[in-house]
Design an enzyme around this catalytic site. Structure first.
Site, PDB file in Angstrom:
ATOM      1  N   LYS A 145      85.532  50.995  30.120  1.00  0.00           N
ATOM      2  CA  LYS A 145      85.644  50.797  28.261  1.00  0.00           C
ATOM      3  C   LYS A 145      85.598  51.985  27.514  1.00  0.00           C
ATOM      4  CE  LYS A 145      82.188  47.759  27.351  1.00  0.00           C
ATOM      5  NZ  LYS A 145      82.042  46.113  28.016  1.00  0.00           N
ATOM      6  N   LYS A 157      84.481  54.681  38.278  1.00  0.00           N
ATOM      7  CA  LYS A 157      84.550  53.534  38.499  1.00  0.00           C
ATOM      8  C   LYS A 157      85.535  52.565  36.482  1.00  0.00           C
ATOM      9  CE  LYS A 157      81.219  52.838  34.881  1.00  0.00           C
ATOM     10  NZ  LYS A 157      80.120  52.512  34.377  1.00  0.00           N
ATOM     11  N   LYS A 170      75.644  59.346  29.978  1.00  0.00           N
ATOM     12  CA  LYS A 170      76.338  59.116  28.765  1.00  0.00           C
ATOM     13  C   LYS A 170      75.479  60.125  28.146  1.00  0.00           C
ATOM     14  CE  LYS A 170      77.381  54.299  28.591  1.00  0.00           C
ATOM     15  NZ  LYS A 170      76.989  53.827  29.237  1.00  0.00           N
TER      16      LYS A 170
HETATM   17  P1  AMP Z   1      78.686  47.003  30.626  1.00  0.00           P
HETATM   18  O1  AMP Z   1      80.193  46.483  30.364  1.00  0.00           O
HETATM   19  O2  AMP Z   1      78.273  48.208  30.962  1.00  0.00           O
HETATM   20  O3  AMP Z   1      77.868  46.346  29.585  1.00  0.00           O
HETATM   21  O4  AMP Z   1      79.007  46.181  32.006  1.00  0.00           O
HETATM   22  C1  AMP Z   1      78.784  44.620  31.855  1.00  0.00           C
HETATM   23  C2  AMP Z   1      78.768  44.346  33.381  1.00  0.00           C
HETATM   24  O5  AMP Z   1      79.617  44.290  33.938  1.00  0.00           O
HETATM   25  C3  AMP Z   1      77.546  44.620  34.238  1.00  0.00           C
HETATM   26  O6  AMP Z   1      77.037  44.124  35.039  1.00  0.00           O
HETATM   27  C4  AMP Z   1      78.181  46.397  35.093  1.00  0.00           C
HETATM   28  O7  AMP Z   1      77.489  46.785  36.288  1.00  0.00           O
HETATM   29  C5  AMP Z   1      79.335  45.644  35.589  1.00  0.00           C
HETATM   30  N1  AMP Z   1      80.769  46.845  35.232  1.00  0.00           N
HETATM   31  C6  AMP Z   1      81.124  47.485  34.740  1.00  0.00           C
HETATM   32  N2  AMP Z   1      81.997  48.191  35.052  1.00  0.00           N
HETATM   33  C7  AMP Z   1      82.288  47.756  36.105  1.00  0.00           C
HETATM   34  C8  AMP Z   1      83.608  47.977  37.294  1.00  0.00           C
HETATM   35  N3  AMP Z   1      84.195  49.239  36.826  1.00  0.00           N
HETATM   36  N4  AMP Z   1      83.264  47.443  38.186  1.00  0.00           N
HETATM   37  C9  AMP Z   1      82.695  46.187  38.104  1.00  0.00           C
HETATM   38  N5  AMP Z   1      81.348  46.424  37.755  1.00  0.00           N
HETATM   39  C10 AMP Z   1      81.659  46.725  36.890  1.00  0.00           C
END
Ligand code: AMP
Ligand code: TRP
Length: 321
Positions: free
Chosen positions: A199, A196, A112
């Site tokens: 968003k 990965k 980040k």
């Molecule tokens: P975040 O959007 O970063 O707050 O992620 C929310 C949850 O989604 C967390 O548990 C992340 O580890 C999971 N997550 C985010 N992106 C991925 C992805 N590409 N594949 C699997 N899990 C994800």
């Protein structure tokens, strides 16, 4: 005694199928035989650039996704992080025992800050992010933290902070462990499979939002990158693109990957992708329908969050005391 589980998501915009398959979907399965608290982590979301206007709406939408995905407020405590001041308070205490070097070494911080360094600066809150996350987990004495792979390092830090605190001041915290779903812990970007799905991706073709229309889903899957050799086979190292699509197909259709491999043997990518798109559309349909219903009754969604945050505060305050 039931195992305790805590997890959360930052309300930083629309959720995608990576969030769903990596995190939320497994949460739904845990609520029957675990004691579960799931949070909307708004104090974490403000560590990166955000639009204040949209921010309130994002918290509401995240809650609607939780409910639409099948989290049941009768079994699950749904809370908003900023409604429970104990999180920030414990984070301060844990911060006094976290070496700076450990924070600087965190993969998410490095990624980040590389992104943000060019866009106007890195705030101290971004560096301290994992300390607040440790507080989230430890306040609820969580045994297990179901997250995607990218968050495992943060859960490790929470565990070592708990150990450090317990050794120094006496046993106060349960030692938590990340709970990863082997196949779906890392859903990759459709347009760039070594990365990965995220968003914060500039290119909307990289992700499928939980609220994407059937046409948008068809278009994105049609445009998804594939591997050079035409065979439809699961081999994450050699064929990252098609393997990622197979995981997504399997998750949404409930059909095991080997069965999909057999039924598409000798067939082309076009047919495979067309069927995959329909499987994703059908798989998301019930969630999208409930989401639209909730949209007509946002008062009840806010009421769920108020009640959940109060219940969460009672647990958190006890630990903090
Ligand atoms: P975040 O959007 O970063 O707050 O992620 C929310 C949850 O989604 C967390 O548990 C992340 O580890 C999971 N997550 C985010 N992106 C991925 C992805 N590409 N594949 C699997 N899990 C994800
Ligand atoms: N950092 C997590 C993410 O980006 C969100 C989060 C905040 C979280 N606090 C948490 C996840 C506590 C699990 C437990 O996905």
């Amino acid at each position: 005694m039931k195992k305790r589980v805590f997890s959360g998501i930052r309300p930083s915009g629309d959720l995608h199928i990576g969030n769903y398959l990596g995190a939320i979907k497994q949460w739904v399965g845990l609520q029957d035989d675990h004691e579960v608290v799931f949070g909307i982590m708004d104090l974490h979301a403000i560590t990166t650039p955000h639009d204040p206007e949209k921010f309130r709406r994002n918290t509401l939408e995240t809650a609607m996704v939780y409910l639409a995905a099948g989290l049941d407020p009768a079994k699950t405590t749904l809370m908003v992080q900023s409604r429970v001041p104990a999180h920030a308070e414990l984070a301060w205490i844990l911060g006094t025992m976290t070496p700076l070097g450990e924070l600087e070494r965190m993969t998410q911080f490095k990624e980040k800050s590389r992104e943000l360094g060019t866009k106007g600066g890195i705030m101290a809150g971004l560096l301290n992010y994992p300390i607040l996350m440790a507080a989230d987990i430890l306040l609820y004495q969580a045994d297990a933290v179901p997250v995607g792979e990218d968050q495992a390092q943060h859960v490790e830090l929470a565990r070592s902070l708990a150990e450090r605190f317990n050794n120094r001041y006496g046993k106060a915290f349960t030692l938590p462990q990340a709970m990863l779903q082997k196949d779906t812990a890392r859903i990759m970007a459709l347009d760039d499979p070594p990365k990965k799905m995220s968003k914060s991706d500039e290119n909307a073709r990289g992700y499928i939002l939980l609220t994407d229309s059937p046409d948008a889903i068809r278009e994105k899957i049609k445009a998804a990158v594939t591997d050079s050799e035409k065979k439809i086979a699961f081999a994450p190292e050699e064929k990252p693109a098609i393997s990622n699509l197979l995981v997504i197909f399997s998750e949404f259709s409930g059909r095991p990957i080997p069965e999909l491999e057999r039924s598409y043997a000798g067939k082309g990518y076009a047919e495979f992708k067309a069927d995959l798109a329909e499987a994703v559309i059908a798989g998301l349909a019930p969630l999208q329908e409930r989401f639209r219903e909730l949209e007509t009754d946002t008062d009840s969604v806010f009421a769920v969050l108020r009640g959940g945050s109060e219940r969460a505060a009672a647990v958190a305050n006890k630990t903090l005391a």
